[in-house]
Write an enzyme that holds these catalytic residues in place. Structure first.
Site, short mmCIF file in Angstrom:
data_model
loop_
_atom_site.label_atom_id
_atom_site.label_comp_id
_atom_site.label_asym_id
_atom_site.label_seq_id
_atom_site.Cartn_x
_atom_site.Cartn_y
_atom_site.Cartn_z
N SER A 108 0.83 -1.20 0.00
CA SER A 108 0.00 0.00 0.00
C SER A 108 0.88 1.26 0.00
O SER A 108 1.64 1.46 -0.94
CB SER A 108 -0.96 -0.08 1.20
OG SER A 108 -1.91 0.94 1.15
N ASP A 158 -10.24 -3.91 -5.12
CA ASP A 158 -9.58 -2.91 -4.27
C ASP A 158 -10.38 -1.61 -4.32
O ASP A 158 -10.54 -1.01 -5.39
CB ASP A 158 -8.15 -2.69 -4.79
CG ASP A 158 -7.29 -1.91 -3.81
OD1 ASP A 158 -7.82 -1.02 -3.13
OD2 ASP A 158 -6.08 -2.18 -3.75
N HIS A 189 -8.14 -4.49 -0.91
CA HIS A 189 -6.87 -3.82 -0.65
C HIS A 189 -6.00 -4.65 0.30
O HIS A 189 -4.77 -4.52 0.28
CB HIS A 189 -7.14 -2.42 -0.07
CG HIS A 189 -5.95 -1.51 -0.13
ND1 HIS A 189 -5.43 -1.05 -1.32
CD2 HIS A 189 -5.16 -1.01 0.85
CE1 HIS A 189 -4.39 -0.28 -1.07
NE2 HIS A 189 -4.19 -0.24 0.24
C1 MLT Z 1 -1.38 5.98 -0.10
O1 MLT Z 1 -1.73 6.96 0.52
O2 MLT Z 1 -0.22 5.69 -0.31
C2 MLT Z 1 -2.47 5.14 -0.63
O3 MLT Z 1 -3.68 5.80 -0.52
C3 MLT Z 1 -2.51 3.83 0.07
C4 MLT Z 1 -2.72 4.00 1.54
O4 MLT Z 1 -1.76 4.16 2.26
O5 MLT Z 1 -3.87 3.94 2.01
#
Ligand code: MLT
Length: 206
Positions: A108, A158, A189
């Site tokens: 992520s 996701d 996700h």
């Molecule tokens: C981010 O901010 O890098 C993406 O939205 C993924 C997350 O951290 O939720």
């Protein structure tokens, strides 16, 4: 030379028990820390050295690797600054611990900063596993990834990353010369057992 206690990011380091394997740079998701991905790293790359920094940006007390303006909308000036800072950390940690260039394993937000490091400081990484990653920079610089191995694992359900965005990340990294393997799993996700199985098989080939 910078000593391990002077490195720019708080981090955990687990020495290799199989020194022939590439070290792994573990990059956690929003709200994680340097401990989060250690079990995953040990499962998918048994015996590899693990270098696991904590993101230095706080969002409501939750560590991240760069600032965002909203979910999926990034402060790109901060992405650039933090990707460079992380690449400098990797450089210093390699010297301090005596490591070759690591393969990033990011989830992520950690996958997004890994993608940014690939595009801005490709020499910092030997490759990357990007779990639930998206395009980190709208206007990435020209870069040559020299066939670096990159595995992207996306989730078909996701709610944070549109399929189009993950496909665009694949194109950007391929166009830059990366050896990209992009698979979309029946997942959201969050990570699934399939992510672990595929990542482990991928690392076994390195
Ligand atoms: C981010 O901010 O890098 C993406 O939205 C993924 C997350 O951290 O939720």
């Amino acid at each position: 030379m910078i000593s391990t206690t002077e490195l720019s990011h708080p981090h955990r380091y687990v020495p290799a028990t199989a020194p022939d394997k590439s070290p792994i740079l573990l990059l956690h998701g929003t709200g994680g820390d340097e401990n989060d991905l250690v079990p995953l790293g040990q499962t998918v790359a048994p015996g590899a050295a693990l270098l696991s920094p904590r993101g230095k940006v706080l969002e409501g007390g939750m560590p991240r690797f760069f600032r965002r303006l909203a979910e999926g909308i990034f402060d790109e000036q901060d992405v650039r600054r933090r990707a460079n800072e992380l690449a400098d950390f990797v450089h210093d940690a390699r010297n301090a611990y005596g490591l070759t260039a690591p393969i990033a394993l990011g989830f992520s937000n950690g996958a997004n900063i890994a993608a940014a490091v690939l595009l801005l400081r490709p020499e910092a990484l030997a490759g990357s596993v990007l779990l639930r990653a998206m395009v980190p920079l709208m206007d990435p610089p020209q870069v040559d990834l020299h066939d670096k191995p990159i595995l992207i694992l996306s989730g078909s359900d996701d709610s944070i990353i549109p399929a189009e965005n993950a496909a665009r990340l694949e194109s950007i990294l391929k166009d830059a010369g990366g050896a990209v393997d992009h698979r979309t799993l029946p997942a959201g996700h969050g990570l699934t057992q399939a992510d672990v199985t595929i990542a482990k098989a991928w690392f076994a080939q390195r």
